[in-house]
Scaffold this motif. Structure first.
Motif, PDB file in Angstrom:
ATOM      1  N   ARG A  33      38.714  41.810  29.316  1.00 41.86           N
ATOM      2  CA  ARG A  33      39.448  42.440  30.429  1.00 41.86           C
ATOM      3  C   ARG A  33      39.381  41.557  31.677  1.00 41.86           C
ATOM      4  O   ARG A  33      40.340  41.489  32.446  1.00 41.86           O
ATOM      5  N   LEU A  37      42.977  39.166  33.891  1.00 40.59           N
ATOM      6  CA  LEU A  37      43.396  39.381  35.278  1.00 40.59           C
ATOM      7  C   LEU A  37      43.445  38.060  36.034  1.00 40.59           C
ATOM      8  O   LEU A  37      42.586  37.201  35.846  1.00 40.59           O
ATOM      9  N   GLU A  41      46.384  39.121  41.284  1.00 42.11           N
ATOM     10  CA  GLU A  41      46.585  40.532  40.949  1.00 42.11           C
ATOM     11  C   GLU A  41      45.606  41.441  41.674  1.00 42.11           C
ATOM     12  O   GLU A  41      45.891  42.626  41.876  1.00 42.11           O
ATOM     13  N   VAL A  42      44.452  40.921  42.054  1.00 45.61           N
ATOM     14  CA  VAL A  42      43.434  41.745  42.717  1.00 45.61           C
ATOM     15  C   VAL A  42      43.242  41.349  44.178  1.00 45.61           C
ATOM     16  O   VAL A  42      42.278  41.751  44.814  1.00 45.61           O
ATOM     17  N   SER A  64      33.559  45.019  42.342  1.00 47.91           N
ATOM     18  CA  SER A  64      32.933  46.282  41.931  1.00 47.91           C
ATOM     19  C   SER A  64      31.623  46.563  42.667  1.00 47.91           C
ATOM     20  O   SER A  64      30.954  47.555  42.378  1.00 47.91           O
ATOM     21  N   ARG A  92      37.671  50.311  37.770  1.00 47.37           N
ATOM     22  CA  ARG A  92      38.681  50.154  38.823  1.00 47.37           C
ATOM     23  C   ARG A  92      38.893  48.682  39.149  1.00 47.37           C
ATOM     24  O   ARG A  92      40.020  48.240  39.364  1.00 47.37           O
ATOM     25  N   ARG A  95      41.022  47.063  36.518  1.00 48.85           N
ATOM     26  CA  ARG A  95      42.335  47.699  36.352  1.00 48.85           C
ATOM     27  C   ARG A  95      42.517  48.287  34.948  1.00 48.85           C
ATOM     28  O   ARG A  95      43.569  48.132  34.320  1.00 48.85           O
ATOM     29  N   ASP A  97      43.297  50.899  32.043  1.00 51.85           N
ATOM     30  CA  ASP A  97      44.107  52.099  31.912  1.00 51.85           C
ATOM     31  C   ASP A  97      43.245  53.215  31.308  1.00 51.85           C
ATOM     32  O   ASP A  97      42.047  53.021  31.037  1.00 51.85           O
ATOM     33  N   ARG A 101      39.537  52.826  29.697  1.00 51.81           N
ATOM     34  CA  ARG A 101      38.418  53.448  30.409  1.00 51.81           C
ATOM     35  C   ARG A 101      37.577  54.292  29.453  1.00 51.81           C
ATOM     36  O   ARG A 101      36.347  54.252  29.487  1.00 51.81           O
ATOM     37  N   PRO A 165      46.155  53.444  41.382  1.00 47.82           N
ATOM     38  CA  PRO A 165      45.345  53.489  40.160  1.00 47.82           C
ATOM     39  C   PRO A 165      44.956  54.918  39.800  1.00 47.82           C
ATOM     40  O   PRO A 165      44.689  55.742  40.687  1.00 47.82           O
TER      41      PRO A 165
END
Length: 309
Positions: A33, A37, A41-42, A64, A92, A95, A97, A101, A165
């Motif tokens: 994950r 990214l 994007e963040v 985080s 979070r 990101r 989904d 999660r 989100p």
């Protein structure tokens, strides 16, 4: 004792203990994950000499709010304890989904404290009912103000809710921290104390539950305004139907009669509906319905003139 090198060389080895296998699965999942990214994007700068695909470990740790060493241990499948709050922050930051999660918390063997965990209570029949209520804005919320589902006009009434989100779709949290949501509330100085007092009254029966404690922590850390109102110790129980006034970014000022339809006993989710309180609102709601009919609620829609009328 298993060394760091041995752990990274033999992920999920056949015959390994269940706990060890789960740690390696968790490590691999987090790494995959992270690598998908991009910094852009963040909201992070790409910088030079970036050889790592996706985000760096220290960037995930920063996003985080956990230690770099601690996060590194997670990706190395070290035998460490992970709290639900930390997993929520990682979900979070990465990101994730709803399905990802659930997988994350399952691998960690932890209870998910977020509203996403409640989304399974929204049945296909309830989603169909939400759609059928369109153009009247409607949503399903639980007693924490978590927004579990919504139709397209609700999704563009306060902000582009689909772009928020899933873990942040909480009406109380958005009222204190999301600028566009706050701008849509005509009587913000009345709404915030009322919502805070209702939240305190309802939380009395849930003070030990992780999801409630996590929401309280997020609100306390994110908003000085909330901290001041929370310190008043005001309580208020659920009110009856009431006319509410909003300033929609696309069609201007609208007024609705707010009605809660409870879907079960005490503490159950409720169907929140807004019906037009006057003819101008009915006409503007029809305009909003036409604007949102062609795509994602709130995405790329024209803005109402300022000031809204």
């Amino acid at each position: 004792m298993t060394t760091m090198t041995q752990e990274t060389q033999h992920p999920g080895a056949a015959g390994g203990r269940p706990g060890e296998i789960r740690r390696h699965e968790l490590a691999g999942f987090l790494r995959s994950r992270r690598e998908r990214l991009t910094p852009e994007e963040v909201g992070l700068p790409r910088g030079r000499r970036r050889r790592t695909p996706g985000l760096r470990r220290e960037e995930v740790a920063h996003l985080s709010a956990v230690g770099v060493t601690w996060y590194t241990w997670l990706e190395q499948a070290r035998d460490i304890q992970v709290s639900g709050q930390v997993l929520d922050a990682l979900a979070r930051a990465l990101r994730l989904d709803a399905g990802e999660r659930v997988h994350l918390f399952g691998l960690a063997g932890a209870v998910d404290p977020s509203p996403v965990a409640d989304s399974a209570t929204v049945t296909p029949e309830l989603r169909l009912l939400l759609d059928q209520l369109t153009p009247f804005p409607a949503s399903v919320q639980n007693s924490r103000y978590d927004i579990l589902a919504f139709n397209r006009t609700y999704g563009s009434l306060f902000c582009d809710l689909a772009a928020v989100p899933a873990g942040d779709r909480n009406a109380l949290l958005l009222a204190f921290t999301h600028q566009e949501w706050r701008s849509s509330l005509v009587h913000l100085d009345e709404v915030l104390p009322t919502m805070t007092a209702k939240f305190r009254a309802t939380m009395a029966g849930h003070v030990a539950e992780p999801a409630w404690k996590l929401l309280l922590q997020r609100l306390t850390e994110a908003s000085a305004e909330f901290r001041e109102l929370w310190g008043r110790y005001d309580v208020q129980h659920t009110s009856t139907s009431k006319v509410k006034h909003f300033r929609n970014a696309h069609v201007g000022r609208v007024s609705f009669v707010h009605t809660d339809l409870w879907l079960g006993g005490e503490g159950a989710a409720r169907l929140v509906t807004y019906t037009p309180a006057d003819e101008p609102t009915r006409e503007r709601l029809a305009d909003l319905d036409r604007l949102t009919a062609g795509g994602r609620p709130g995405a790329g829609l024209p803005r109402a003139p300022s000031p809204a009328t």
